[in-house]
Motif scaffolding. Structure first.
Motif, mmCIF file in Angstrom:
data_model
loop_
_atom_site.group_PDB
_atom_site.id
_atom_site.type_symbol
_atom_site.label_atom_id
_atom_site.label_comp_id
_atom_site.label_asym_id
_atom_site.label_seq_id
_atom_site.Cartn_x
_atom_site.Cartn_y
_atom_site.Cartn_z
ATOM 1 N N SER A 1 0.808 -1.222 0.000
ATOM 2 C CA SER A 1 0.000 0.000 0.000
ATOM 3 C C SER A 1 0.839 1.268 0.000
ATOM 4 O O SER A 1 0.357 2.342 -0.362
ATOM 5 C CB SER A 1 -0.941 0.005 1.205
ATOM 6 O OG SER A 1 -0.206 -0.147 2.412
ATOM 7 N N LEU B 1 1.897 2.061 -4.241
ATOM 8 C CA LEU B 1 1.016 1.669 -5.338
ATOM 9 C C LEU B 1 1.200 2.535 -6.573
ATOM 10 O O LEU B 1 0.988 2.090 -7.693
ATOM 11 C CB LEU B 1 -0.454 1.741 -4.903
ATOM 12 C CG LEU B 1 -1.018 0.541 -4.148
ATOM 13 C CD1 LEU B 1 -2.501 0.734 -3.918
ATOM 14 C CD2 LEU B 1 -0.745 -0.747 -4.886
ATOM 15 N N ASN C 1 0.894 1.526 -10.619
ATOM 16 C CA ASN C 1 -0.200 2.081 -11.409
ATOM 17 C C ASN C 1 0.248 3.124 -12.425
ATOM 18 O O ASN C 1 -0.533 3.544 -13.265
ATOM 19 C CB ASN C 1 -1.257 2.705 -10.484
ATOM 20 C CG ASN C 1 -2.076 1.645 -9.762
ATOM 21 O OD1 ASN C 1 -2.249 0.549 -10.262
ATOM 22 N ND2 ASN C 1 -2.574 1.980 -8.587
ATOM 23 N N TYR D 1 -6.441 -7.225 -1.533
ATOM 24 C CA TYR D 1 -6.157 -6.228 -2.567
ATOM 25 C C TYR D 1 -7.401 -6.064 -3.451
ATOM 26 O O TYR D 1 -8.120 -7.031 -3.708
ATOM 27 C CB TYR D 1 -4.975 -6.664 -3.436
ATOM 28 C CG TYR D 1 -3.617 -6.321 -2.875
ATOM 29 C CD1 TYR D 1 -2.709 -5.570 -3.604
ATOM 30 C CD2 TYR D 1 -3.230 -6.741 -1.610
ATOM 31 C CE1 TYR D 1 -1.449 -5.257 -3.104
ATOM 32 C CE2 TYR D 1 -1.982 -6.436 -1.089
ATOM 33 C CZ TYR D 1 -1.098 -5.688 -1.837
ATOM 34 O OH TYR D 1 0.145 -5.369 -1.325
ATOM 35 N N ILE E 1 -4.570 -0.885 -9.631
ATOM 36 C CA ILE E 1 -4.691 -1.463 -8.297
ATOM 37 C C ILE E 1 -5.259 -0.379 -7.391
ATOM 38 O O ILE E 1 -4.608 0.614 -7.098
ATOM 39 C CB ILE E 1 -3.343 -1.994 -7.785
ATOM 40 C CG1 ILE E 1 -2.829 -3.067 -8.762
ATOM 41 C CG2 ILE E 1 -3.494 -2.583 -6.382
ATOM 42 C CD1 ILE E 1 -1.509 -3.667 -8.390
ATOM 43 N N ALA F 1 -4.646 -1.638 -1.371
ATOM 44 C CA ALA F 1 -3.729 -2.702 -0.961
ATOM 45 C C ALA F 1 -3.629 -2.680 0.560
ATOM 46 O O ALA F 1 -4.324 -1.922 1.244
ATOM 47 C CB ALA F 1 -2.365 -2.518 -1.619
#
Length: 283
Positions: free
Chosen positions: A20, A23, A27, A44, A71, A74
């Motif tokens: 987390s 991320l 991305n 997730y 994503i 997370a």
């Protein structure tokens, strides 16, 4: 595992770990043009080609270069991303060996996930660790060792995907049926821009259109016409997000001479017009 890369003569494969706290790295645009294999822990949430998935178990995902991945959330548990280019490992060239094209990649079922538990999770995790070891060691044999481990991940994941998606109460398929659906999926992915009808694909499969439709109906699957439309609309969504093409240009690129007809198909499948979809996804 943090980050390691192999690169030689245009061939490239790398692996990173993330959670987390970073991320944005996954991305961002850095990995968009690579084929990706993700190993995610439970908890997730992510979007793959505009469908939302939440991992309840350790999960493998296989993402092709043209797919949309985001994503969304997370946790503190580490996830891992292998990314590589076609020069390092081409799905189509090796497909006779691994039989993943049309299942893990480019599948009409639109389910890219493979749940992992028990011994299978342990084996896949070990293969990720072995790739990481080779990336950090790197001698003249490393390239082939990494490719061998990657191939094992793909083969084992393909077997698991079949068990989880093609061998259950709803769809108990023998191997010939598995091959049939995989071939149909591959053909749609190759020809969706110029072939829009069930008859087109029945002809490619040397079947009567009614026979093709009956195969789907017998197994309680969405009819092949809708699957063809789904693939066309998916590509339209990708183009609306990633390109600056006008809606009329996208319609032409997808084989529709009448943009109004394309708009109706898109709205029917997506629940909104292409213009509305583009405005919402880019905001």
């Amino acid at each position: 595992m943090n980050s390691a890369t192999f690169e030689s003569n245009h061939k490239k494969l790398g692996m990173i770990s993330f959670d987390s706290s970073n991320l944005g790295l996954v991305n961002g645009a850095s990995f968009q043009h690579y084929i990706k294999v993700l190993l995610l822990p439970p908890g997730y949430a992510l979007t793959v080609d505009f469908n939302v998935y939440e991992t309840k178990n350790p999960t493998l995902l296989f993402i092709n270069t043209n797919q949309y991945l985001d994503i969304r959330s997370a946790n503190e548990n580490k996830a891992f991303l292998i990314h590589y280019n076609r020069d390092f490992y081409c799905i189509q060239i090796h497909d006779e060996e691994v039989a993943c094209d049309g299942l893990l990649f480019n599948n009409i079922f639109e389910n890219p996930t493979v749940d992992l538990q028990g011994d299978e999770l342990q084996t896949i995790s070990q293969l990720f660790t072995q790739i990481d070891d080779e990336l950090n060691f790197q001698d003249r044999s490393s390239e082939e060792m990494i490719r061998t481990y990657l191939k094992q991940i793909i083969i084992r994941a393909t077997r698991q995907w079949k068990k989880q998606n093609l061998q259950n109460e709803k769809l108990d398929l023998v191997s010939t049926d598995q091959d049939f659906f995989r071939n149909f999926s591959r053909l749609v992915n190759i020809h969706y821009k110029e072939k829009h009808s069930v008859a087109d694909y029945a002809d490619l499969l040397n079947l009567a259109p009614k026979t093709l439709s009956n195969k789907f109906h017998k197994l309680n699957l969405e009819n092949p016409n809708e699957m063809i439309k789904n693939r066309i609309v998916l590509e339209a969504k990708r183009l609306l997000l990633y390109s600056d093409l006008t809606i009329k240009e996208i319609a032409y690129q997808l084989g529709y001479e009448d943009p109004a007809y394309f708009n109706r198909i898109f709205a029917q499948k997506a629940g909104k017009t292409p213009a509305t979809f583009r405005k919402e996804i880019k905001n």
